[in-house]
Design a protein around this motif. Sequence first.
Motif, PDB file in Angstrom:
ATOM      1  N   ALA A  13       0.989  -1.145  -0.155  1.00  0.00           N
ATOM      2  CA  ALA A  13       0.093   0.071   0.065  1.00  0.00           C
ATOM      3  C   ALA A  13       0.988   1.301   0.003  1.00  0.00           C
ATOM      4  O   ALA A  13       0.661   2.250  -0.707  1.00  0.00           O
ATOM      5  N   ARG A  14       1.947   1.280   0.898  1.00  0.00           N
ATOM      6  CA  ARG A  14       2.862   2.213   0.753  1.00  0.00           C
ATOM      7  C   ARG A  14       3.229   2.653  -0.652  1.00  0.00           C
ATOM      8  O   ARG A  14       3.298   3.933  -1.017  1.00  0.00           O
ATOM      9  N   ARG A  15       3.569   1.442  -1.390  1.00  0.00           N
ATOM     10  CA  ARG A  15       4.161   1.699  -2.661  1.00  0.00           C
ATOM     11  C   ARG A  15       3.183   2.166  -3.526  1.00  0.00           C
ATOM     12  O   ARG A  15       3.334   3.012  -4.404  1.00  0.00           O
ATOM     13  N   LEU A  16       1.980   1.888  -3.392  1.00  0.00           N
ATOM     14  CA  LEU A  16       1.045   2.115  -4.299  1.00  0.00           C
ATOM     15  C   LEU A  16       0.301   3.524  -3.871  1.00  0.00           C
ATOM     16  O   LEU A  16      -0.896   3.853  -4.432  1.00  0.00           O
ATOM     17  N   ARG A  17       0.591   4.020  -2.670  1.00  0.00           N
ATOM     18  CA  ARG A  17      -0.096   5.309  -2.060  1.00  0.00           C
ATOM     19  C   ARG A  17      -1.347   4.975  -1.772  1.00  0.00           C
ATOM     20  O   ARG A  17      -2.351   6.052  -2.121  1.00  0.00           O
ATOM     21  N   LEU A  18      -1.665   3.964  -1.271  1.00  0.00           N
ATOM     22  CA  LEU A  18      -3.258   3.562  -0.865  1.00  0.00           C
ATOM     23  C   LEU A  18      -3.222   3.866   0.742  1.00  0.00           C
ATOM     24  O   LEU A  18      -2.418   3.664   1.467  1.00  0.00           O
ATOM     25  N   PRO A  19      -4.397   4.475   1.138  1.00  0.00           N
ATOM     26  CA  PRO A  19      -4.519   4.907   2.548  1.00  0.00           C
ATOM     27  C   PRO A  19      -5.051   3.910   3.636  1.00  0.00           C
ATOM     28  O   PRO A  19      -6.067   3.942   3.943  1.00  0.00           O
ATOM     29  N   LEU A  20      -3.933   2.883   3.738  1.00  0.00           N
ATOM     30  CA  LEU A  20      -4.193   1.635   4.573  1.00  0.00           C
ATOM     31  C   LEU A  20      -3.602   1.998   5.829  1.00  0.00           C
ATOM     32  O   LEU A  20      -2.383   2.646   6.131  1.00  0.00           O
ATOM     33  N   ILE A  21      -4.173   1.449   7.314  1.00  0.00           N
ATOM     34  CA  ILE A  21      -3.642   1.737   8.271  1.00  0.00           C
ATOM     35  C   ILE A  21      -3.724   0.435   9.096  1.00  0.00           C
ATOM     36  O   ILE A  21      -4.825  -0.186   8.832  1.00  0.00           O
ATOM     37  N   GLY A  22      -2.894   0.083   9.957  1.00  0.00           N
ATOM     38  CA  GLY A  22      -3.030  -0.998  10.978  1.00  0.00           C
ATOM     39  C   GLY A  22      -3.962  -1.078  12.075  1.00  0.00           C
ATOM     40  O   GLY A  22      -3.899   0.243  12.664  1.00  0.00           O
ATOM     41  N   ILE A  23      -4.858  -2.055  12.304  1.00  0.00           N
ATOM     42  CA  ILE A  23      -5.600  -1.962  13.527  1.00  0.00           C
ATOM     43  C   ILE A  23      -5.319  -3.228  14.472  1.00  0.00           C
ATOM     44  O   ILE A  23      -5.510  -4.390  13.866  1.00  0.00           O
ATOM     45  N   ASN A  24      -4.758  -2.793  15.643  1.00  0.00           N
ATOM     46  CA  ASN A  24      -4.173  -3.784  16.380  1.00  0.00           C
ATOM     47  C   ASN A  24      -5.173  -4.454  17.309  1.00  0.00           C
ATOM     48  O   ASN A  24      -4.939  -4.065  18.528  1.00  0.00           O
ATOM     49  N   MET A  25      -6.205  -5.153  16.898  1.00  0.00           N
ATOM     50  CA  MET A  25      -7.056  -5.775  17.885  1.00  0.00           C
ATOM     51  C   MET A  25      -6.560  -6.782  18.657  1.00  0.00           C
ATOM     52  O   MET A  25      -5.451  -7.496  18.330  1.00  0.00           O
ATOM     53  N   PRO A  26      -7.229  -7.093  19.851  1.00  0.00           N
ATOM     54  CA  PRO A  26      -6.480  -8.210  20.726  1.00  0.00           C
ATOM     55  C   PRO A  26      -6.522  -9.641  19.877  1.00  0.00           C
ATOM     56  O   PRO A  26      -7.587  -9.989  19.277  1.00  0.00           O
ATOM     57  N   ALA A  27      -5.629 -10.366  19.968  1.00  0.00           N
ATOM     58  CA  ALA A  27      -5.453 -11.525  19.250  1.00  0.00           C
ATOM     59  C   ALA A  27      -5.730 -11.818  17.614  1.00  0.00           C
ATOM     60  O   ALA A  27      -5.752 -12.627  17.197  1.00  0.00           O
ATOM     61  N   HIS A  28      -5.713 -10.578  17.083  1.00  0.00           N
ATOM     62  CA  HIS A  28      -6.186 -10.629  15.758  1.00  0.00           C
ATOM     63  C   HIS A  28      -5.638  -9.089  15.169  1.00  0.00           C
ATOM     64  O   HIS A  28      -6.094  -8.085  15.591  1.00  0.00           O
ATOM     65  N   PHE A  29      -5.102  -8.906  13.931  1.00  0.00           N
ATOM     66  CA  PHE A  29      -4.650  -7.933  13.415  1.00  0.00           C
ATOM     67  C   PHE A  29      -5.155  -7.722  12.155  1.00  0.00           C
ATOM     68  O   PHE A  29      -5.406  -8.686  11.036  1.00  0.00           O
ATOM     69  N   ILE A  30      -5.969  -6.406  11.825  1.00  0.00           N
ATOM     70  CA  ILE A  30      -6.690  -6.218  10.531  1.00  0.00           C
ATOM     71  C   ILE A  30      -6.097  -5.010  10.008  1.00  0.00           C
ATOM     72  O   ILE A  30      -5.466  -4.368  10.669  1.00  0.00           O
ATOM     73  N   LEU A  31      -6.705  -4.673   8.900  1.00  0.00           N
ATOM     74  CA  LEU A  31      -6.257  -3.340   8.140  1.00  0.00           C
ATOM     75  C   LEU A  31      -7.622  -2.559   8.038  1.00  0.00           C
ATOM     76  O   LEU A  31      -8.755  -3.028   8.095  1.00  0.00           O
ATOM     77  N   LYS A  32      -7.498  -1.077   7.774  1.00  0.00           N
ATOM     78  CA  LYS A  32      -8.395  -0.163   7.677  1.00  0.00           C
ATOM     79  C   LYS A  32      -8.189   0.752   6.576  1.00  0.00           C
ATOM     80  O   LYS A  32      -6.904   1.244   6.288  1.00  0.00           O
ATOM     81  N   TRP A  33      -8.937   0.934   5.434  1.00  0.00           N
ATOM     82  CA  TRP A  33      -8.915   1.999   4.611  1.00  0.00           C
ATOM     83  C   TRP A  33      -9.451   3.353   5.038  1.00  0.00           C
ATOM     84  O   TRP A  33     -10.631   3.360   5.842  1.00  0.00           O
ATOM     85  N   GLN A  34      -8.523   4.177   5.124  1.00  0.00           N
ATOM     86  CA  GLN A  34      -8.850   5.445   5.834  1.00  0.00           C
ATOM     87  C   GLN A  34      -8.848   6.641   5.099  1.00  0.00           C
ATOM     88  O   GLN A  34      -7.546   7.112   5.008  1.00  0.00           O
ATOM     89  N   SER A  35      -9.834   7.030   4.373  1.00  0.00           N
ATOM     90  CA  SER A  35      -9.744   8.287   3.670  1.00  0.00           C
ATOM     91  C   SER A  35     -10.440   9.373   3.874  1.00  0.00           C
ATOM     92  O   SER A  35     -11.238   9.124   4.997  1.00  0.00           O
ATOM     93  N   ALA A  36     -10.574  10.482   3.452  1.00  0.00           N
ATOM     94  CA  ALA A  36     -11.345  11.836   3.783  1.00  0.00           C
ATOM     95  C   ALA A  36     -12.912  11.418   3.672  1.00  0.00           C
ATOM     96  O   ALA A  36     -13.772  12.011   4.156  1.00  0.00           O
ATOM     97  N   THR A  37     -13.188  10.345   2.622  1.00  0.00           N
ATOM     98  CA  THR A  37     -14.606  10.115   2.363  1.00  0.00           C
ATOM     99  C   THR A  37     -15.007   8.883   2.684  1.00  0.00           C
ATOM    100  O   THR A  37     -16.100   8.599   2.700  1.00  0.00           O
TER     101      THR A  37
END
Length: 281
Positions: free
Chosen positions: A181-205
Amino acid sequence: MKALREPERLALAKLLADEDPRTLQLLQEKLAERGKEGIMILESVAQEGDPTARRNATQILRILREAAAWEALARFCATCGSHFDLEEACWLVARTRYPEFDEAAYRTRIDQMAQELRKRLTGRETPRATIEVCNHYLFRMLGFQGNRQDYYDPDNSYLNRVLDRRLGIPISLSVLYLLLARRLRLPLIGINMPAHFILKWQSATTSFYFDPFHEGELLDETDCRELCQRLGVEFNPVFLSPTTPQIILLRMCNNLQVSYKDREPARAEQFARFAAVLSRL
């Protein structure tokens, strides 16, 4: 460093051909004291000569390179702060187990994956459609998947081995996704849930969650709440807060500590120490 003179090289080769463990241990200690110079000296001897000398030189080289990798990761953990280059941290972790892997080749592999994805994305996709394209490429075409059969295999946590085997756990598959995502400039962030890690698309819209361990399955907050319930954890909205590279590295160290607890206690202790340092930042 000056090249070894021929008499010095021959003398070192003779010592390395010695089968006496005490001699080899003393030689290893002396070369370790010379740091990078000691590694370079061994490299100059390991290429030719007596087969026993080459074998012992190669073995000592690996030991010294691994020790240098542990020291490099220790320095990084002590000075990195909360925001740093996550990819660099991943390679430092990998080198503690695989000190001789070709980092540049693996970086290039991720670059090539990102380049292929860039071809597949027209730029006109909706955010969800963008993730669907990425999911199809990673999980259908390349075959990346969560290692459900051997979840606690340490190789699930080393990025080079995740790329080699196309197997990982939630955080390592998510990290690979983040690096793309960093290379593609996609607005992804990590979400550190207990016992499981997921991702979030986070843009202005637009914002939504998805799960790389389950082939990029799209999630909403209700799904995350239910996931916590299945894992026996009482849901708290704070679980869905964006995380930092520091927390990701901390979680990776904690995972490796657990993976090595019964396999290799000494490695488990090393990662426990790194986790303790990162927890104090």
